[in-house]
Design an enzyme around this catalytic site. Structure first.
Site, PDB file in Angstrom:
ATOM      1  CB  VAL A  19      -0.952   0.010   1.222  1.00  0.00           C
ATOM      2  CG1 VAL A  19      -1.886   1.214   1.166  1.00  0.00           C
ATOM      3  CG2 VAL A  19      -1.763  -1.283   1.295  1.00  0.00           C
ATOM      4  CG  ASP A 129      -8.599  -8.549   8.480  1.00  0.00           C
ATOM      5  OD1 ASP A 129      -8.268  -9.085   9.555  1.00  0.00           O
ATOM      6  OD2 ASP A 129      -7.770  -8.069   7.683  1.00  0.00           O
TER       7      ASP A 129
END
Length: 248
Positions: A19, A129
């Site tokens: 990311v 998650d």
């Protein structure tokens, strides 16, 4: 990565993807770019999972979830571009900044997260998650990120046996999100705890909590009868908040 996005920094890295914080040279705004690791691009399954994540992100339109702006791929790379939320995730706030959250504040954050989970579940999306690294707190508002493990349930099968199996899987995914919310709440509540015992004790003994908060946690963590809906959680959560407000 195409020439439109100038990499400023790596802000996240895992076995699945990288990311980046980037500058969009067209809009002159900061964006977050998630790229599938080049080593994963050789796997058809990994590519399908990444495309599924993009598909889920495209279906979302909530102020507290990043907007997806762009997605691109060729034989060498796969990436998508989303809005940048300026703030630290809960993990960094708790462990690096040593931020603490009182019982009332923790319940208020959970209430806002519950609204986000409700939004997802109404779209048949299960995050799976819900952990402190995936919650960004900005001006006391929680933002939900990282839909890499998320699942969108399929249309129900006309076959009775398959329908029952699908319902069972959906309930399991719901309970996973509920359980994760319980763990999140526990993390927040422990930020004000200072250990006086050398021996670790169960949270029920270590934390001094209102009865309603204990009930909420026990049901989220499936110690007591698990919740079956967001409405049930919300009712107990608001009762716990009300009780906390009366005390003070």
């Amino acid at each position: 990565m195409n020439s439109r996005y100038e990499i400023l920094n790596v802000i996240g890295s895992g076995s699945y993807g990288i990311v980046y914080l980037c500058n969009d040279l067209n809009s002159k705004e900061n964006r977050v770019v998630k790229q599938l690791r080049p080593s994963k691009c050789r796997s058809k399954k990994e590519i399908e999972l990444f495309q599924h994540e993009i598909s889920i992100m495209r279906s979302l339109n909530h102020i507290n979830i990043p907007i997806i702006y762009d997605a691109s791929s060729n034989n060498e790379y796969f990436f998508y571009v989303m809005g940048f939320i300026e703030g630290d995730n809960l993990e960094d706030q708790i462990f690096l900044s040593k931020k603490t959250f009182g019982e009332k504040e923790s319940l208020i954050i959970l209430d806002k997260l519950l609204e986000l989970v409700d939004y997802l579940h109404k779209k048949n999306i299960y995050h799976r998650d819900l952990r402190i690294p995936n919650i960004i707190l900005k001006n006391n508002e929680p933002f939900l990120i990282d839909f890499g493990l998320s699942v969108q349930s399929a249309i129900h099968s006309p076959s009775t046996s398959l329908h029952i199996k699908q319902e069972s899987i959906i309930q399991e995914m719901k309970h996973q999100d509920y359980y994760d919310l319980g763990e999140l709440l526990l993390y927040l509540l422990y930020t004000t705890y200072s250990s006086k015992n050398k021996k670790a004790l169960p949270w029920t003994e270590e934390l001094s909590l209102e009865k309603g908060t204990v009930n909420l946690l026990k049901r989220l963590l499936q110690i007591n009868e698990p919740y079956t809906s967001i409405c049930e959680i919300s009712a107990d959560l608001h009762a716990a908040l009300k009780a906390k407000e009366k005390v003070h």
